[in-house]
Motif scaffolding. Structure first.
Motif, PDB file in Angstrom:
ATOM      1  N   THR A 174      -9.460   1.956   0.064  1.00  0.00           N
ATOM      2  CA  THR A 174      -9.420   1.314  -1.244  1.00  0.00           C
ATOM      3  C   THR A 174      -8.952  -0.129  -1.108  1.00  0.00           C
ATOM      4  OG1 THR A 174      -8.919   3.435  -2.289  1.00  0.00           O
ATOM      5  CG2 THR A 174      -8.453   1.448  -3.570  1.00  0.00           C
ATOM      6  N   ASN A 231      -2.480  -5.050  -6.817  1.00  0.00           N
ATOM      7  CA  ASN A 231      -3.621  -5.964  -6.782  1.00  0.00           C
ATOM      8  C   ASN A 231      -3.180  -7.411  -6.677  1.00  0.00           C
ATOM      9  OD1 ASN A 231      -5.383  -3.813  -6.891  1.00  0.00           O
ATOM     10  ND2 ASN A 231      -5.748  -3.983  -9.080  1.00  0.00           N
ATOM     11  N   VAL A 258      -1.557   3.091  -2.529  1.00  0.00           N
ATOM     12  CA  VAL A 258      -2.968   2.673  -2.528  1.00  0.00           C
ATOM     13  C   VAL A 258      -3.422   2.727  -1.070  1.00  0.00           C
ATOM     14  CG1 VAL A 258      -4.615   0.840  -3.061  1.00  0.00           C
ATOM     15  CG2 VAL A 258      -2.587   1.162  -4.511  1.00  0.00           C
ATOM     16  N   ALA A 276      -6.725  -1.339  -6.434  1.00  0.00           N
ATOM     17  CA  ALA A 276      -6.399  -0.165  -7.235  1.00  0.00           C
ATOM     18  C   ALA A 276      -6.973  -0.326  -8.641  1.00  0.00           C
ATOM     19  CB  ALA A 276      -4.882   0.002  -7.306  1.00  0.00           C
ATOM     20  N   GLU A 296      -6.491   5.016 -12.307  1.00  0.00           N
ATOM     21  CA  GLU A 296      -6.080   5.935 -11.242  1.00  0.00           C
ATOM     22  C   GLU A 296      -4.665   5.675 -10.727  1.00  0.00           C
ATOM     23  OE1 GLU A 296      -8.987   5.759  -8.132  1.00  0.00           O
ATOM     24  OE2 GLU A 296     -10.626   6.264  -9.474  1.00  0.00           O
ATOM     25  N   ASN A 297      -4.108   4.501 -11.029  1.00  0.00           N
ATOM     26  CA  ASN A 297      -2.804   4.148 -10.465  1.00  0.00           C
ATOM     27  C   ASN A 297      -2.060   3.259 -11.458  1.00  0.00           C
ATOM     28  OD1 ASN A 297      -0.695   2.866  -8.994  1.00  0.00           O
ATOM     29  ND2 ASN A 297      -1.763   3.294  -7.081  1.00  0.00           N
ATOM     30  N   TYR A 301       3.004   1.390  -3.501  1.00  0.00           N
ATOM     31  CA  TYR A 301       2.232   1.697  -4.704  1.00  0.00           C
ATOM     32  C   TYR A 301       1.198   2.801  -4.490  1.00  0.00           C
ATOM     33  CZ  TYR A 301       4.385  -2.625  -6.272  1.00  0.00           C
ATOM     34  OH  TYR A 301       5.288  -3.605  -6.603  1.00  0.00           O
ATOM     35  N   ALA A 304      -1.355  -0.379 -10.410  1.00  0.00           N
ATOM     36  CA  ALA A 304      -2.522  -1.129  -9.933  1.00  0.00           C
ATOM     37  C   ALA A 304      -2.286  -2.635  -9.979  1.00  0.00           C
ATOM     38  CB  ALA A 304      -3.754  -0.759 -10.747  1.00  0.00           C
ATOM     39  N   ARG A 310       0.834  -1.204   0.000  1.00  0.00           N
ATOM     40  CA  ARG A 310       0.000   0.000   0.000  1.00  0.00           C
ATOM     41  C   ARG A 310       0.870   1.255   0.000  1.00  0.00           C
ATOM     42  NH1 ARG A 310      -5.199  -0.163   0.452  1.00  0.00           N
ATOM     43  NH2 ARG A 310      -6.227  -2.099   1.017  1.00  0.00           N
TER      44      ARG A 310
END
Length: 148
Positions: free
Chosen positions: A45, A60, A41, A48, A52-53, A39, A56, A36
């Motif tokens: 949330t 993820n 995030v 991701a 937006e990222n 990256y 992600a 988190r």
């Protein structure tokens, strides 16, 4: 009718495997926390989005590795604890295999290439099937004892 169950001293191995998995789960949660930060995030949330990222997918993958282990935890604990009542050494050995395989499943998933989770992590599937068989054997034995 009541059925009494006597725990053998070998059942302690089953309990130790539960503790080992609890530590593994704790460790995985710390890995998600580190991901988190890395990256970016932030809570609340859960996953991701690529829009937006840019990171992600790697985040993820770390999140899914842990989440999948949490999703399987009730089945693992139930089959380990129940199957271990009749087959404590076999259940503990299968549970240890499952725990080690879950470590590699997570590590492989966390690489960002989801297929890597199966290299050694795929051993969790035969381990959980073995635990299901141990549990079924215990249940069948209870039914037969009750019928006699």
């Amino acid at each position: 009718m009541a059925v009494s169950v006597e725990l053998s001293k070998e059942y302690g191995y089953v309990v130790l495997v539960v503790v080992a998995y609890a530590f593994l789960n704790f460790w995985m949660s710390f890995q998600v926390g580190a991901a988190r930060k890395k990256y970016k995030v932030f809570y609340p949330t859960m996953y991701a989005t690529e829009s937006e990222n840019k990171d992600a997918k790697p985040f993820n993958c770390v999140q899914r590795g842990h989440q999948n282990s949490i999703e399987m935890m009730p089945l693992f604990f139930a089959t380990l604890l129940l199957g271990g009542l009749q087959h404590p050494v076999a259940a503990a050995a299968l549970g240890l295999l499952y725990t080690v395989a879950r470590f590699f499943y997570f590590k492989g998933y966390a690489t960002g290439v989801p297929e890597n989770r199966y290299k050694l992590g795929g051993l969790n599937f035969p381990a959980i099937m073995g635990l299901i068989i141990c549990t079924a054997s215990f249940g069948i034995n209870l039914v037969i004892r009750e019928a006699i």
